[in-house]
Design a protein around this motif. Structure first.
Motif, mmCIF file in Angstrom:
data_model
loop_
_atom_site.group_PDB
_atom_site.id
_atom_site.type_symbol
_atom_site.label_atom_id
_atom_site.label_comp_id
_atom_site.label_asym_id
_atom_site.label_seq_id
_atom_site.Cartn_x
_atom_site.Cartn_y
_atom_site.Cartn_z
ATOM 1 N N ASP A 181 -2.235 -0.303 -13.185
ATOM 2 C CA ASP A 181 -2.015 -1.737 -12.956
ATOM 3 C C ASP A 181 -1.050 -1.966 -11.796
ATOM 4 O O ASP A 181 -1.237 -2.894 -10.992
ATOM 5 N N ASP A 182 -0.015 -1.125 -11.720
ATOM 6 C CA ASP A 182 0.947 -1.245 -10.622
ATOM 7 C C ASP A 182 0.287 -0.966 -9.276
ATOM 8 O O ASP A 182 0.603 -1.601 -8.262
ATOM 9 N N ILE A 183 -0.640 -0.003 -9.255
ATOM 10 C CA ILE A 183 -1.366 0.315 -8.015
ATOM 11 C C ILE A 183 -2.203 -0.884 -7.583
ATOM 12 O O ILE A 183 -2.220 -1.267 -6.407
ATOM 13 N N PRO A 234 0.805 -1.219 0.000
ATOM 14 C CA PRO A 234 0.000 0.000 0.000
ATOM 15 C C PRO A 234 0.841 1.274 0.000
ATOM 16 O O PRO A 234 0.383 2.294 -0.529
ATOM 17 N N GLU A 235 2.048 1.210 0.569
ATOM 18 C CA GLU A 235 2.909 2.395 0.560
ATOM 19 C C GLU A 235 3.271 2.775 -0.877
ATOM 20 O O GLU A 235 3.262 3.951 -1.255
ATOM 21 N N LYS A 236 3.572 1.754 -1.682
ATOM 22 C CA LYS A 236 3.856 2.002 -3.096
ATOM 23 C C LYS A 236 2.613 2.519 -3.812
ATOM 24 O O LYS A 236 2.682 3.470 -4.598
ATOM 25 N N ALA A 237 1.470 1.903 -3.524
ATOM 26 C CA ALA A 237 0.220 2.330 -4.156
ATOM 27 C C ALA A 237 -0.076 3.787 -3.843
ATOM 28 O O ALA A 237 -0.430 4.569 -4.742
ATOM 29 N N ASN A 238 0.080 4.174 -2.592
ATOM 30 C CA ASN A 238 -0.182 5.562 -2.196
ATOM 31 C C ASN A 238 0.754 6.534 -2.893
ATOM 32 O O ASN A 238 0.347 7.635 -3.283
ATOM 33 N N ASP A 258 -1.571 -3.133 -4.154
ATOM 34 C CA ASP A 258 -2.615 -3.065 -3.120
ATOM 35 C C ASP A 258 -3.824 -3.884 -3.560
ATOM 36 O O ASP A 258 -4.894 -3.343 -3.843
ATOM 37 N N PRO A 259 -3.660 -5.211 -3.632
ATOM 38 C CA PRO A 259 -4.758 -6.056 -4.147
ATOM 39 C C PRO A 259 -6.028 -5.989 -3.314
ATOM 40 O O PRO A 259 -7.118 -6.258 -3.827
ATOM 41 N N GLY A 270 -8.703 2.466 -1.634
ATOM 42 C CA GLY A 270 -9.983 2.818 -2.241
ATOM 43 C C GLY A 270 -9.843 3.334 -3.655
ATOM 44 O O GLY A 270 -10.829 3.719 -4.287
ATOM 45 N N PHE A 271 -8.628 3.309 -4.186
ATOM 46 C CA PHE A 271 -8.365 3.858 -5.518
ATOM 47 C C PHE A 271 -9.133 3.102 -6.596
ATOM 48 O O PHE A 271 -9.773 3.703 -7.464
#
Length: 318
Positions: A194-196, A165-169, A200-201, A206-207
């Motif tokens: 796609d990377d997000i 999730p840190e990467k996703a954020n 964060d599967p 909430g993205f």
């Protein structure tokens, strides 16, 4: 004169002999412009314009693009691309018209002038339009927007060393900072999206949920526009009511659709029903930006109803 400026001039001269509104240094060949931007390690400045009908486009061209302060200020920073949508299409080849139509759709351009700044791959990182203040002020404005590219690239690089999730954020923040339309993000930053999802599967950010909701709403708008183009208000009302009953939307999107329903009812002259529909729309979220505007909509519809009643009474007396 630097070779790249010779290239620009030759490119313009080769474009069907057409004089572009922006003058020397602009091209309407998008693919050639991307190739030049890659070669010179520059960004693209794309002007979506209506050169023979759009007043603000003409002002931007005369006040900014034709001025020496602009030409000097953007030197070594941008490859200039003019995508024109004139009423007199005889000035453009069919090939150019087809190219421009595809690019208008790809970049979700709905108003003119729109100025996009993109990288050499055509991925946008900033969007603007007409700005008052003349050429020097506009160059400063562009310089600020140009920083978006550096910020984007640094954020993507930082995210590449993160996980979960840190990467996703971090990736979400990079996308948000560019202020682009969701359709454009999906089109040009699909790999990032796609990377997000992969990082964060569980969609703790909430993205993904938000993106899917926006995509559904875009589909709703597209279908609603079909009714609008046919002038089918009854069909639009039925479609809107069915959409609300389906439960597919919630929050801001649901409130927007409920408000649209009320406006359609008003257009049909069903003012009492429209007032009730406005109340239902407001109840979705009274404190939202839309919720706070609904009372104003309701008052205007009430005024329309009153004016209609007065007109009808006046006709009865005639």
């Amino acid at each position: 004169m630097k070779m790249k400026h010779v290239f620009h001039a030759a490119l313009c001269a080769a474009t069907l002999g057409t004089a572009l509104a922006g003058g020397e240094g602009w091209t309407q060949d998008f693919e050639a412009a991307k190739a030049e931007a890659a070669k010179e390690k520059e960004s693209l400045l794309i002007d979506f314009t209506g050169s023979d009908w759009c007043g603000w486009c003409i002002k931007l061209n005369e006040e900014v693009f034709q001025e020496d302060a602009f030409k000097e200020g953007i030197k070594d920073k941008f490859v200039l691309v003019e995508l024109d949508y004139p009423r007199d299409t005889s000035k453009l080849s069919e090939e150019t018209q087809e190219q421009n139509a595809k690019l208008q759709e790809a970049y979700a351009i709905q108003g003119f002038p729109t100025i996009l700044l993109t990288d050499e791959e055509g991925r946008p990182f900033a969007r603007t339009g007409y700005q008052e203040g003349g050429a020097e002020a506009y160059v400063k404005h562009l310089d600020e927007l140009l920083k978006n590219r550096t910020t984007r690239d640094e954020a993507f690089e930082k995210a590449s060393h993160l996980e979960g999730p840190e990467k996703a954020n971090a990736l979400i923040s990079a996308l948000d900072a560019m202020g682009l339309d969701d359709a454009v993000v999906g089109k040009f930053y699909g790999g990032v999206v796609d990377d997000i999802k992969a990082a964060d599967p569980e969609d703790t950010t909430g993205f993904v949920k938000e993106m899917e909701a926006k995509e559904r709403y875009a589909g709703f708008e597209s279908k609603l526009n079909e009714f609008g183009q046919k002038g089918d208000h009854e069909g639009a009302l039925s479609f809107t009511e069915e959409t609300l009953k389906s439960g597919a939307f919630e929050g801001a999107e649901k409130q927007q659709i409920a408000t649209i329903k009320a406006m359609i009812l008003a257009q049909l002259g069903r003012f009492d029903d429209a007032a009730t529909a406005f109340d239902e729309a407001k109840a979705v979220d009274p404190d939202s930006e839309m919720g706070q505007q609904i009372d104003g909509f309701k008052q205007r519809v009430a005024a329309m109803a009153e004016q209609g009643a007065e007109d009808h009474t006046g006709h009865d007396h005639d």
